[in-house]
Scaffold this motif. Structure first.
Motif, mmCIF file in Angstrom:
data_model
loop_
_atom_site.group_PDB
_atom_site.id
_atom_site.type_symbol
_atom_site.label_atom_id
_atom_site.label_comp_id
_atom_site.label_asym_id
_atom_site.label_seq_id
_atom_site.Cartn_x
_atom_site.Cartn_y
_atom_site.Cartn_z
ATOM 1 N N GLY A 24 -40.186 -38.207 33.684
ATOM 2 C CA GLY A 24 -39.484 -36.986 33.278
ATOM 3 C C GLY A 24 -39.878 -36.410 32.018
ATOM 4 O O GLY A 24 -39.262 -35.337 31.315
ATOM 5 N N LEU A 25 -41.109 -36.710 31.422
ATOM 6 C CA LEU A 25 -41.652 -36.189 30.263
ATOM 7 C C LEU A 25 -42.499 -35.157 30.567
ATOM 8 O O LEU A 25 -43.301 -35.117 31.435
ATOM 9 N N ASP A 26 -42.644 -34.171 29.821
ATOM 10 C CA ASP A 26 -43.805 -33.244 29.751
ATOM 11 C C ASP A 26 -44.736 -33.471 28.680
ATOM 12 O O ASP A 26 -44.688 -33.894 27.507
ATOM 13 N N GLU A 27 -46.133 -33.200 28.997
ATOM 14 C CA GLU A 27 -47.237 -33.696 28.125
ATOM 15 C C GLU A 27 -47.462 -32.275 27.194
ATOM 16 O O GLU A 27 -47.483 -31.101 27.582
ATOM 17 N N VAL A 28 -47.871 -32.772 25.979
ATOM 18 C CA VAL A 28 -48.191 -31.599 25.022
ATOM 19 C C VAL A 28 -49.590 -31.855 24.391
ATOM 20 O O VAL A 28 -49.945 -33.174 24.348
ATOM 21 N N GLN A 44 -33.386 -25.265 22.705
ATOM 22 C CA GLN A 44 -33.411 -26.430 23.806
ATOM 23 C C GLN A 44 -32.579 -27.461 23.655
ATOM 24 O O GLN A 44 -32.472 -28.021 22.456
ATOM 25 N N SER A 45 -31.666 -27.704 24.535
ATOM 26 C CA SER A 45 -30.813 -28.934 24.302
ATOM 27 C C SER A 45 -31.526 -30.195 24.462
ATOM 28 O O SER A 45 -30.795 -31.139 24.064
ATOM 29 N N GLY A 46 -32.475 -30.587 25.045
ATOM 30 C CA GLY A 46 -33.045 -31.866 25.370
ATOM 31 C C GLY A 46 -34.605 -31.569 25.351
ATOM 32 O O GLY A 46 -34.959 -30.824 25.926
ATOM 33 N N ILE A 47 -35.061 -32.893 24.771
ATOM 34 C CA ILE A 47 -36.638 -32.818 24.701
ATOM 35 C C ILE A 47 -37.143 -34.210 25.222
ATOM 36 O O ILE A 47 -36.563 -35.418 24.968
ATOM 37 N N GLY A 48 -38.123 -34.271 26.050
ATOM 38 C CA GLY A 48 -38.753 -35.541 26.342
ATOM 39 C C GLY A 48 -40.264 -34.900 26.526
ATOM 40 O O GLY A 48 -40.613 -34.377 27.435
ATOM 41 N N ILE A 49 -41.286 -35.517 25.601
ATOM 42 C CA ILE A 49 -42.551 -34.999 25.639
ATOM 43 C C ILE A 49 -43.161 -36.096 25.177
ATOM 44 O O ILE A 49 -42.905 -37.242 24.938
ATOM 45 N N PHE A 50 -44.712 -36.204 25.681
ATOM 46 C CA PHE A 50 -45.514 -37.257 25.415
ATOM 47 C C PHE A 50 -46.862 -36.514 25.105
ATOM 48 O O PHE A 50 -47.260 -35.293 25.393
#
Length: 791
Positions: free
Chosen positions: A508-512, A564-570
């Protein structure tokens, strides 16, 4: 590289319109960046004649001008320029027309006097930067005619993006050569009629090159008796058409030839050279130079300079110095045309922050054989626009002439690689048109001598590419036969790194991707040793990152600012650790961040924020390995909150950490929510992210037992679980904590941990006595290891 169609037409005849010219050159490798129609931009500007200029009755700094613009009645225009005078030809824009910057001109009343138009400066017409006064035109400009036509600016400018491997296209002649080849028309190089009947050049100056590696060639000429002044209209307008500001006739000639031939030139005031010498050397420690832009630079021994007998007078290949610049009083000049090593010029330009037209050409690789021709071309033009005489000959320091590269070309191979019917004759014609010399006497393979202005041609395949791009890749029919090596599977490390990314995306994470060059403040926040850059790309961006965390925090801040209400990044990237006297170490790191809402939508569930257990579960899912364990962080450690994080161990060695970010770090990035971070060494993650191993589904039922023990409150539950799992690995299938108790029913400093155990045998059904024996062994082991007792 900016060119105009009219300037291009001086060297090659073509009948293409602008669209076709751009299309042909783009297909040949020169991509168009911008097209500007100068005539349209200046369409509302006409030539006016100031019949009278008188003082404004109500303003000291304004003049009331009567201007003939070719109409039946002259117009009254109020002008604020100090240099306006009767008798001048001037550019005038009339009411209703628009300036190049989009400003619309209308009727106006200035201090009680009606003004019907505007007399323009070169800055207002975007033809230069001079705002000190109006632009005064030559007297032969026809009154009432369109200014663009009269000034030779009724032209189209095309700006091409030139790739680093094509320095030859940083000149009008270079692009004209491309057009000549594509259009199959002859290329006409500028003619040079040099009348050098003065005294021998050696009697007027001495040239000493102390660093022949940094300056393999230096050509010097002397022109005496010049008259410094404004350039003639044709020269000034040509420079203006491509965005260059005319300065004076001497400097304008050097800039014109640089744009025409791609060879940077510089003119020194000969009388200001101490001892009448030119010395090409490295700067001495502590020497300083004030360059033409007014900046004062402290030099180092790495800088290549042009010096006279006493001090530096120019930065080689970058910019001249004020102590030798041409001025209105200059009569004799020394004209420099040289070749400087691209790496030395690049280092100097980067360290001092000086980017010039000259340095851009030397950095990509100028043509060493062009230096004497460009010198002669400029000298002839200088006599034409400034008068004077040329000393006989030129000083040409060229101790080690460059040997031209000779490459073979097999026409059959070119035909096979391009899958096109291109014969030997077509290959020869294309390469010769591009400036190569082809030995026509060769029996089979073509023997091609590469011109000095094409340093990018190094192998046979480069020649094949030249043939292909001129022939036109859009003409290549191709075929379905497979040629060349069969693609191989990428190395395992690449696959494992990709599996890390895919695994985190599936969780569920988005790559940055963030910059590896960061602000110094970020390094200070992390409390790690800094890796400072010698030449920062921008003010405030002076450090190599030592952690991925600040970059992720900055991304989180910007996302929260966008509601944005929530963030999941890697991010998967490299961090840097300084080393004394050497380049920093680079380490591959995987880092992730969770914050805000745990779910993108509250549908069929209560809205909640992510917490520490969400992060732990994510790390557990990423690192499924029996040799991975966690060790609590008991004190403030780096960016983690006390008691809210853990070190990640692999076979007892630390490979990362996870936990809640310290509130101070969040505040430093203007993030007011709880933020959870993990950071792992990428090499270990790659090792642990192997293909999953599967076991058959169990055939026999399990026995589940609960076990509550009392032990010291400082012992982590993870260590207890590890001990339980080691009792009998064939029977203990799963252990989970389901309750933690501290209170009156246990002693101070102690706590109760309750575990749910699932026992199962792969060879048969367990009985209660078998489970009792396992529980007993577990209690004995926990008692020995931790002093634990059954509650």
């Amino acid at each position: 590289m900016k060119i105009t169609k009219a300037w291009l037409a001086d060297y090659v005849s073509f009948d293409w319109d602008t669209d076709e010219l751009v299309e042909r050159l783009t297909m040949a490798g020169l991509e168009e960046e911008a097209i500007e129609d100068l005539g349209a931009r200046l369409g509302g500007v006409i030539v006016g004649h100031v019949l009278e200029a008188s003082q404004h009755p109500n303003a000291d700094r304004l003049s009331v001008c009567t201007v003939d613009v070719g109409e039946a009645t002259p117009r009254t225009i109020v002008c604020g320029a100090p240099n306006v005078a009767s008798g001048q030809r001037v550019p005038v824009i009339l009411p209703g027309s628009t300036l190049p910057d989009g400003s619309k001109i209308g009727e106006a009343k200035l201090r009680g006097v009606a003004s019907s138009g505007m007399i323009c400066s070169e800055a207002e017409l975007e033809l230069g930067t001079d705002t000190s006064g109006i632009m005064v035109l030559p007297d032969d400009y026809k009154v009432g005619s369109p200014f663009a036509v009269a000034a030779g600016l009724n032209d189209v400018v095309v700006d091409f993006e030139v790739t680093p491997n094509r320095p030859d296209c940083l000149s009008v002649v270079g692009i004209a050569r491309e057009v000549s080849t594509l259009a199959d028309r002859p290329l006409t190089l500028p003619a040079v009629d040099l009348n050098d009947e003065g005294p021998p050049v050696e009697t007027g100056c001495r040239v000493d090159v102390e660093d022949s590696q940094g300056c393999p060639r230096y050509v010097a000429r002397i022109i005496r008796g010049v008259r410094v002044g404004p350039s003639p209209a044709w020269l000034a307008n040509r420079l203006r058409s491509v965005g260059q500001r005319p300065i004076n006739n001497i400097v304008d000639v050097t800039n014109f030839v640089m744009l025409e031939l791609g060879q940077p030139l510089h003119a020194f005031d000969l009388d200001r050279l101490q001892e009448g010498r030119i010395v090409v050397r490295r700067a001495r420690s502590g020497e300083r130079l004030q360059t033409l832009d007014g900046a004062d630079h402290e030099l180092t021994t790495e800088n290549l300079v042009i010096a006279d007998g006493v001090a530096p007078i120019a930065l080689a290949g970058v910019m001249g110095g004020q102590n030798s610049e041409v001025s209105e009083t200059t009569t004799d000049i020394l004209l420099e045309s040289a070749f400087f090593d691209r790496r030395i010029v690049r280092q100097c330009s980067s360290r001092l922050g000086l980017r010039t037209e000259a340095s851009a050409r030397f950095e990509r690789g100028a043509d060493i054989e062009m230096a004497p021709f460009a010198s002669a071309r400029a000298a002839a033009l200088l006599i034409q626009v400034a008068g004077g005489t040329i000393d006989h000959g030129a000083i040409d320091h060229y101790p080690v002439p460059v040997v031209p590269k000779v490459l073979p070309l097999r026409p059959e191979r070119a035909r096979r690689l391009l899958a096109a019917d291109i014969d030997r004759g077509r290959c020869t014609k294309i390469l010769e048109a591009l400036g190569c010399h082809v030995d026509r006497a060769a029996q089979e393979d073509l023997v091609v001598t590469v011109p000095s202005f094409r340093p990018d041609l190094e192998r046979e395949i480069d020649l094949v590419e030249e043939v292909g791009r001129i022939y036109g890749y859009h003409h290549v029919q191709g075929n379905e036969r497979v040629r060349g090596p069969i693609p191989q599977q990428p190395p395992g490390g690449y696959e494992r790194a990709r599996s890390i990314r895919e695994g985190l995306v599936s969780l569920g994470l988005d790559e940055v991707v963030t910059s590896s060059i960061v602000a110094e403040r970020w390094i200070e926040l992390m409390g790690r040793p800094a890796c400072r850059l010698a030449n920062p790309p921008a003010e405030g961006m002076s450090q190599l990152r030592t952690s991925l965390v600040p970059g992720l925090m900055d991304v989180a801040r910007r996302n929260f600012n966008q509601r944005q209400s929530g963030i999941g990044i890697f991010e998967v990237g490299r961090v840097f650790t300084p080393r004394s006297g050497a380049l920093p170490n680079e380490t591959l790191v995987v880092s992730g961040l969770l914050s805000g809402d745990a779910s993108a939508s509250p549908w069929r569930g209560d809205r909640r924020d992510v917490d520490l257990l969400d992060l732990k579960g994510l790390v557990d899912a990423l690192l499924i390995d029996k040799d991975v364990s966690f060790e609590p962080v008991t004190g403030d450690e780096g960016f983690l909150r006390t008691g809210q994080g853990a070190r990640i161990l692999f076979q007892g060695n630390p490979i990362g950490h996870w936990g809640q970010v310290h509130r101070d770090l969040g505040a430093a990035f203007d993030v007011d929510r709880d933020v959870y971070i993990f950071e792992l060494q990428g090499t270990y993650v790659a090792r642990l992210s192997q293909e999953s191993e599967y076991t058959p589904l169990p055939k026999f039922p399990p026995i589940e037992r609960d076990l509550a023990i009392v032990l010291d409150s400082g012992i982590p539950a993870g260590q207890v679980i590890a001990e339980i799992s080691q009792v009998d690995q064939d029977l203990v299938e799963n252990v989970e904590v389901f309750d933690v108790y501290t209170g009156d029913q246990v002693e101070a400093g102690m706590r109760s941990l309750a575990f749910s155990l699932r026992l199962r045998s792969a060879s048969g059904t367990l009985e209660d006595r078998d489970a009792d024996q396992v529980i007993e062994r577990i209690l004995q082991r926990l008692s020995a290891a931790f002093g634990a007792r059954l509650r």
